[in-house]
Design an enzyme around this catalytic site. Structure first.
Site, PDB file in Angstrom:
ATOM      1  N   ARG A 296       5.898  11.233  18.837  1.00 51.70           N
ATOM      2  CA  ARG A 296       6.502  11.227  17.497  1.00 51.70           C
ATOM      3  C   ARG A 296       6.855   9.816  17.019  1.00 51.70           C
ATOM      4  O   ARG A 296       7.921   9.560  16.460  1.00 51.70           O
ATOM      5  CB  ARG A 296       7.726  12.144  17.448  1.00 51.70           C
ATOM      6  CG  ARG A 296       7.434  13.566  17.877  1.00 51.70           C
ATOM      7  CD  ARG A 296       8.623  14.480  17.727  1.00 51.70           C
ATOM      8  NE  ARG A 296       8.905  14.711  16.302  1.00 51.70           N
ATOM      9  CZ  ARG A 296       8.255  15.601  15.547  1.00 51.70           C
ATOM     10  NH1 ARG A 296       7.280  16.333  16.044  1.00 51.70           N
ATOM     11  NH2 ARG A 296       8.590  15.759  14.274  1.00 51.70           N
TER      12      ARG A 296
ATOM     13  N   CYS B 106      -1.015  -0.561  10.711  1.00 52.00           N
ATOM     14  CA  CYS B 106      -2.141  -0.022   9.939  1.00 52.00           C
ATOM     15  C   CYS B 106      -3.308   0.416  10.811  1.00 52.00           C
ATOM     16  O   CYS B 106      -3.866   1.503  10.613  1.00 52.00           O
ATOM     17  CB  CYS B 106      -2.612  -1.039   8.904  1.00 52.00           C
ATOM     18  SG  CYS B 106      -3.169  -2.626   9.584  1.00 52.00           S
TER      19      CYS B 106
ATOM     20  N   HIS C 229      -6.583  -5.720   8.035  1.00 45.33           N
ATOM     21  CA  HIS C 229      -6.223  -4.370   7.603  1.00 45.33           C
ATOM     22  C   HIS C 229      -7.456  -3.487   7.775  1.00 45.33           C
ATOM     23  O   HIS C 229      -8.574  -3.976   8.021  1.00 45.33           O
ATOM     24  CB  HIS C 229      -5.767  -4.388   6.134  1.00 45.33           C
ATOM     25  CG  HIS C 229      -5.211  -3.082   5.657  1.00 45.33           C
ATOM     26  ND1 HIS C 229      -4.126  -2.474   6.235  1.00 45.33           N
ATOM     27  CD2 HIS C 229      -5.612  -2.244   4.662  1.00 45.33           C
ATOM     28  CE1 HIS C 229      -3.858  -1.341   5.621  1.00 45.33           C
ATOM     29  NE2 HIS C 229      -4.754  -1.175   4.661  1.00 45.33           N
TER      30      HIS C 229
ATOM     31  N   GLU D 296       5.362   1.238  11.229  1.00 47.76           N
ATOM     32  CA  GLU D 296       6.261   0.403  12.032  1.00 47.76           C
ATOM     33  C   GLU D 296       5.475  -0.420  13.049  1.00 47.76           C
ATOM     34  O   GLU D 296       4.398  -0.020  13.500  1.00 47.76           O
ATOM     35  CB  GLU D 296       7.341   1.258  12.716  1.00 47.76           C
ATOM     36  CG  GLU D 296       6.822   2.459  13.489  1.00 47.76           C
ATOM     37  CD  GLU D 296       6.833   2.268  14.995  1.00 47.76           C
ATOM     38  OE1 GLU D 296       6.638   1.128  15.447  1.00 47.76           O
ATOM     39  OE2 GLU D 296       7.026   3.275  15.709  1.00 47.76           O
TER      40      GLU D 296
ATOM     41  N   ASP E 245      -5.521   5.710   2.791  1.00 47.56           N
ATOM     42  CA  ASP E 245      -4.915   4.615   3.552  1.00 47.56           C
ATOM     43  C   ASP E 245      -3.474   4.972   3.897  1.00 47.56           C
ATOM     44  O   ASP E 245      -2.577   4.839   3.068  1.00 47.56           O
ATOM     45  CB  ASP E 245      -4.971   3.321   2.731  1.00 47.56           C
ATOM     46  CG  ASP E 245      -4.669   2.084   3.555  1.00 47.56           C
ATOM     47  OD1 ASP E 245      -4.133   2.236   4.670  1.00 47.56           O
ATOM     48  OD2 ASP E 245      -4.966   0.971   3.086  1.00 47.56           O
TER      49      ASP E 245
END
Length: 275
Positions: free
Chosen positions: A65, A70, A108, A40, A123
């Site tokens: 939590r 990425c 990324h 997210e 990943d």
């Protein structure tokens, strides 16, 4: 020495501490992370600073939590794996570089994990992740009804080919280890549209702006557009496990307004594409 903070990551994903850093432990941790930690980008949507400091990562993913993008997710998972005893390198990644070119480098990252005399591609920072870690060897790898492939492009660069229904056709990555700090600026420059993804119980749940997609591994898809801020809140909390108190007193309504603009632009572009 084990730290309580790192153990909060294990509690988050519902895993006991592995007895040793072996391949079954790596697979188990990877699968548990997928089931419990959403991909997210809520913080970037709200204009909040992204940090890749170890304490901040453990606090966000463990005690608070949350999920993350990425750069955050792979860095947090690297901290957990290293604490257990795995040898882990954080490396550069490039999503769909075969289509968009070298400008994709730096957008990324991924992990290379050395385990039992073999290197594994790991990943947890993809919205549509591999179902299991992949051994760093050229070849094709069936995972259930999906198949992935690894191809070595040159001495330093590899390409992971995705299954046809994946969000990305491929992800390239280098094999040179990088520090977490390399990705801070890029993490704070990526906003795009709201994305929340979670893989659980045989389903892929995806929220893009105000559109929810539920996809089975057999390919069935259910699409629903959220129509109220209350429904939006329930979806974040109940479907994706996002703690609403993490959004702050005005964050939920700010996020609802932001996604309204994103959804309107998407509709406009869709109408133009069909006309």
């Amino acid at each position: 020495m084990t730290t309580p903070d790192i153990d909060s990551l294990l509690r988050r994903i519902g895993c006991p501490r592995p007895l040793q850093p072996d391949i079954p432990a790596l697979r188990g941790l990877y699968r548990a992370w997928q089931r419990h930690v959403p991909y997210e980008n809520i913080d970037t949507q709200l204009g909040r600073l992204i940090t890749l400091e170890a304490g901040d990562l453990i606090g966000k993913f463990g005690r608070r939590r949350r999920g993350g993008q990425c750069f955050e997710a792979n860095a947090a998972f690297a901290l957990l794996l290293r604490d257990i005893g795995f040898e882990v390198a954080l490396v550069d990644g490039a999503a769909d570089r075969e289509t968009y070119g070298d400008e994709r480098w730096g957008g990324h990252n991924a992990l290379l994990v050395r385990c039992q005399d073999e290197t594994w591609l790991v990943d947890v920072g993809l919205a549509d992740p591999f179902l299991d870690p992949l051994p760093l060897r050229e070849g094709r790898y069936p995972h259930g009804e999906f198949e992935y492939a690894l191809e070595r492009l040159d001495g330093e660069v590899w390409r992971a080919h995705r299954h046809p229904a994946a969000l990305l056709s491929s992800v390239d990555f280098r094999t040179v280890a990088r520090p977490f700090s390399r990705y801070v600026a890029r993490a704070n420059s990526q906003r795009g549209q709201l994305m929340v993804h979670l893989h659980k119980d045989g389903y892929k749940q995806a929220l893009r702006s105000r559109t929810v997609r539920r996809v089975t591994r057999a390919g069935g898809t259910h699409i629903h557009t959220l129509t109220s801020v209350d429904e939006f809140a329930r979806t974040l909390a109940e479907v994706f496990g996002v703690p609403l108190d993490e959004l702050g007193s005005s964050g939920l309504h700010t996020l609802w307004d932001v996604t309204g603009d994103q959804h309107a632009r998407w509709l406009t572009n869709r109408i133009k594409a069909c006309s």
